[in-house]
Scaffold this active site. Structure first.
Site, mmCIF file in Angstrom:
data_model
loop_
_atom_site.group_PDB
_atom_site.id
_atom_site.type_symbol
_atom_site.label_atom_id
_atom_site.label_comp_id
_atom_site.label_asym_id
_atom_site.label_seq_id
_atom_site.Cartn_x
_atom_site.Cartn_y
_atom_site.Cartn_z
ATOM 1 N N ILE A 28 -32.763 93.048 -10.844
ATOM 2 C CA ILE A 28 -32.576 94.526 -11.605
ATOM 3 C C ILE A 28 -31.240 94.229 -12.515
ATOM 4 O O ILE A 28 -30.068 94.235 -11.764
ATOM 5 C CB ILE A 28 -32.164 95.424 -10.657
ATOM 6 C CG1 ILE A 28 -33.722 95.557 -9.976
ATOM 7 C CG2 ILE A 28 -32.030 96.773 -11.219
ATOM 8 C CD1 ILE A 28 -33.420 96.848 -8.638
ATOM 9 N N PRO A 29 -31.696 94.164 -13.700
ATOM 10 C CA PRO A 29 -30.456 93.625 -14.761
ATOM 11 C C PRO A 29 -29.286 94.694 -14.786
ATOM 12 O O PRO A 29 -29.025 95.172 -15.996
ATOM 13 C CB PRO A 29 -31.160 93.298 -15.935
ATOM 14 C CG PRO A 29 -32.334 94.053 -15.805
ATOM 15 C CD PRO A 29 -32.636 94.335 -14.586
ATOM 16 N N CYS A 30 -28.601 95.004 -13.997
ATOM 17 C CA CYS A 30 -27.406 95.919 -14.299
ATOM 18 C C CYS A 30 -26.464 95.361 -15.091
ATOM 19 O O CYS A 30 -25.617 96.158 -15.697
ATOM 20 C CB CYS A 30 -26.690 96.203 -12.886
ATOM 21 S SG CYS A 30 -26.260 94.839 -11.630
ATOM 22 N N HIS A 31 -26.364 93.756 -15.301
ATOM 23 C CA HIS A 31 -25.454 93.493 -16.219
ATOM 24 C C HIS A 31 -25.752 94.067 -17.808
ATOM 25 O O HIS A 31 -24.993 93.802 -18.716
ATOM 26 C CB HIS A 31 -25.418 91.709 -16.198
ATOM 27 C CG HIS A 31 -26.756 91.324 -16.547
ATOM 28 N ND1 HIS A 31 -27.843 91.069 -15.265
ATOM 29 C CD2 HIS A 31 -27.211 90.605 -17.681
ATOM 30 C CE1 HIS A 31 -28.751 90.562 -16.111
ATOM 31 N NE2 HIS A 31 -28.613 90.284 -17.232
#
Length: 160
Positions: free
Chosen positions: A128-131
């Protein structure tokens, strides 16, 4: 069960079971002697399918051959957190969205701070690409694993 993946930006712990991947997080271990490449490979051999798949997909991501993840996730969170996490998964590889953009997509345009908190509680970084979430002004803001890792991940995706 847990297994480890040695990424270019640090050791990553993956946990999960038959229902799916539960966590993916950067770790600092005091005693790394138990995590030799042989030990990592041995634990991978006995891991459930979801963890093997997560390990392989991480490896492909870091090698630059994977842009989307398909591993099944088994997440625990509030309804709002899950909604935010679902929106984060829609951010295309190599692109970014602001906390405000995510809040609006969740139907809560003023909840950008709550989006930030949900982002911080993301149990499966990278998958889950929170970056890929940045400040409204385009600046990099908090990343639990360190801003240097966020910069690295964003640069890694821009290279492809």
């Amino acid at each position: 069960m847990e297994i480890y993946y040695q990424s270019p930006i640090g050791l990553i712990k993956l946990t999960g079971g038959l229902p799916g991947l539960t966590t993916c997080s950067f770790v600092q271990l005091k005693n790394k002697s138990n995590l030799s490449p042989t030990t990592i490979k041995t634990s991978l051999d006995s891991a459930p399918a979801s963890l093997k798949q997560a390990w392989v997909q991480l490896d492909e991501y870091f090698k630059g051959t994977r842009q989307k993840f398909s591993v099944k996730l088994d997440l625990i969170g509030t309804e709002f957190q899950k909604k935010v996490w679902a929106e984060l998964q829609k951010i295309p590889y190599g692109q970014t969205k602001s906390y405000r953009d995510i809040a609006e997509a969740c139907g809560k345009p003023k909840a950008f701070r709550a989006v930030g908190q949900a982002n911080h509680q993301n149990p499966v970084v990278i998958f889950i690409p929170c970056h890929r979430v940045i400040g409204t002004d385009g600046g990099l803001t908090g990343y639990g694993a360190g801003l240097w890792r966020k910069r690295w991940l964003l640069a890694h995706e821009k290279e492809r």
